[in-house]
Structure formats: structure tokens, C-alpha cells
Design a protein around this motif. Structure first.
Motif, short mmCIF file in Angstrom:
data_model
loop_
_atom_site.label_atom_id
_atom_site.label_comp_id
_atom_site.label_asym_id
_atom_site.label_seq_id
_atom_site.Cartn_x
_atom_site.Cartn_y
_atom_site.Cartn_z
N ASN A 87 0.86 -1.17 0.00
CA ASN A 87 0.00 0.00 0.00
C ASN A 87 0.90 1.22 0.00
O ASN A 87 1.89 1.26 0.70
CB ASN A 87 -0.86 0.00 1.27
N ARG A 88 0.56 2.19 -0.79
CA ARG A 88 1.29 3.45 -0.77
C ARG A 88 0.44 4.44 0.00
O ARG A 88 -0.70 4.70 -0.37
CB ARG A 88 1.55 3.96 -2.18
N LEU A 89 0.96 4.94 1.09
CA LEU A 89 0.27 5.89 1.94
C LEU A 89 1.08 7.17 1.91
O LEU A 89 2.17 7.24 2.44
CB LEU A 89 0.17 5.34 3.37
N GLU A 90 0.56 8.16 1.21
CA GLU A 90 1.31 9.41 1.06
C GLU A 90 0.78 10.47 1.99
O GLU A 90 -0.41 10.56 2.23
CB GLU A 90 1.27 9.87 -0.39
N GLY A 91 1.67 11.31 2.45
CA GLY A 91 1.31 12.35 3.39
C GLY A 91 1.25 11.76 4.79
O GLY A 91 1.64 10.63 5.02
N SER A 144 -0.64 10.49 8.33
CA SER A 144 -1.62 9.44 8.53
C SER A 144 -2.64 9.91 9.54
O SER A 144 -2.41 9.85 10.73
CB SER A 144 -0.90 8.17 9.01
N ALA A 145 -3.76 10.41 9.06
CA ALA A 145 -4.84 10.84 9.94
C ALA A 145 -6.08 10.03 9.64
O ALA A 145 -7.19 10.49 9.79
CB ALA A 145 -5.10 12.33 9.74
N ASN A 198 5.51 7.42 10.01
CA ASN A 198 4.32 6.60 9.79
C ASN A 198 3.66 6.89 8.45
O ASN A 198 2.44 6.76 8.32
CB ASN A 198 3.34 6.82 10.94
N ALA A 199 4.45 7.29 7.48
CA ALA A 199 3.94 7.54 6.14
C ALA A 199 4.98 7.08 5.13
O ALA A 199 6.14 6.89 5.47
CB ALA A 199 3.65 9.03 5.96
N GLY A 200 4.54 6.88 3.92
CA GLY A 200 5.44 6.42 2.88
C GLY A 200 4.88 5.18 2.22
O GLY A 200 3.68 4.97 2.20
N ARG A 201 5.75 4.36 1.70
CA ARG A 201 5.34 3.10 1.08
C ARG A 201 5.65 1.96 2.04
O ARG A 201 6.76 1.88 2.58
CB ARG A 201 6.06 2.88 -0.23
N PHE A 202 4.67 1.08 2.25
CA PHE A 202 4.81 -0.06 3.13
C PHE A 202 4.57 -1.32 2.31
O PHE A 202 3.53 -1.47 1.69
CB PHE A 202 3.79 0.01 4.28
N ASP A 203 5.54 -2.22 2.29
CA ASP A 203 5.39 -3.49 1.60
C ASP A 203 5.31 -4.60 2.64
O ASP A 203 6.21 -4.75 3.46
CB ASP A 203 6.59 -3.76 0.67
N TRP A 204 4.20 -5.34 2.60
CA TRP A 204 3.98 -6.46 3.52
C TRP A 204 4.25 -7.76 2.78
O TRP A 204 3.85 -7.91 1.63
CB TRP A 204 2.53 -6.51 3.97
#
Length: 111
Positions: A4-8, A10-11, A25-31
Motif C-alpha cells: 500500500n502506498r500511503l502518502e502524506g 496518517s490521519a 508513519n507515512a510512505g510506502r509499506f510493503d507487507w
């Protein structure tokens, strides 16, 4: 692998993170989930953010019906798969950044 790419910041889901935690706690997260019950998360920082202190996490996961448990019952979510998207709904656990990141939007299958 799902990612998931979560930009900006995290609210998501009503979670408000202090400004000093936004880059962590933001950016790109690869699981990556393996069938033996181990998951890994690798984070890539957003442009303009310093590299987070912790960019790799490895822990345990388990599934019971429509619930997935991460990190020895610290976080529990209901999960749903539709096509290539995995969606989590928070059930229990006190990790505010985890809840915000995991539930912000669907995770997309990669690879």
C-alpha cells in the motif's frame, strides 16, 4: 506480497498523529506474509522525509475466520479480499499508527 502506498501524514480513521510522527508513519509499506505465520513490513520514506529509524519489522500473524491477529494478539483486524485488494477493519489493539496505516485504504497485491 501485498503493498500500500500511503502518502502524506496518517490521519485515517480518526487517528491524529503528532507532527513529529508523520514521517515515521507515512510512505510506502510493503507487507510479505508467509504460510508459516511470519509477516514482514518494509517501509520506504516519503520524499522529503528522513529515513525512519525502523524500516523493517518481522513478527507473527494468524487467521481465525475473518479475523487476522498480528504480533501475538497486540493488533486484531477483520480482513476482506476483493480481487487484488486486501482491506483491514480495526477490531482491537492500542497502536494508533498501526491502525491508521493498516486501515487507511485497501492494500494492493504486488507480484
Amino acid at each position: 506480497m501485498v503493498h500500500n502506498r500511503l502518502e502524506g501524514g496518517s490521519a485515517a480513521c480518526g487517528a491524529r498523529l503528532p507532527a513529529e510522527h508523520l514521517c515515521d508513519n507515512a510512505g510506502r509499506f510493503d507487507w510479505t506474509f508467509d504460510s508459516g505465520g511470519t509477516f514482514e513490513i518494509d517501509q520506504t520514506a516519503l520524499p522529503g522525509c528522513p529515513k525512519p529509524e525502523v524500516t523493517h519489522i518481522e513478527d507473527q500473524w494468524s487467521v481465525d475466520g475473518d479475523r487476522v491477529t498480528f504480533a501475538n494478539e497486540q493488533e486484531v483486524y477483520e480482513w476482506r479480499v476483493a480481487g487484488d485488494e486486501l482491506t483491514f477493519t480495526h477490531v482491537s489493539g492500542g497502536c494508533v499508527p498501526c491502525k491508521a496505516i493498516n486501515t487507511a485504504k485497501p492494500w494492493t497485491r504486488a507480484g
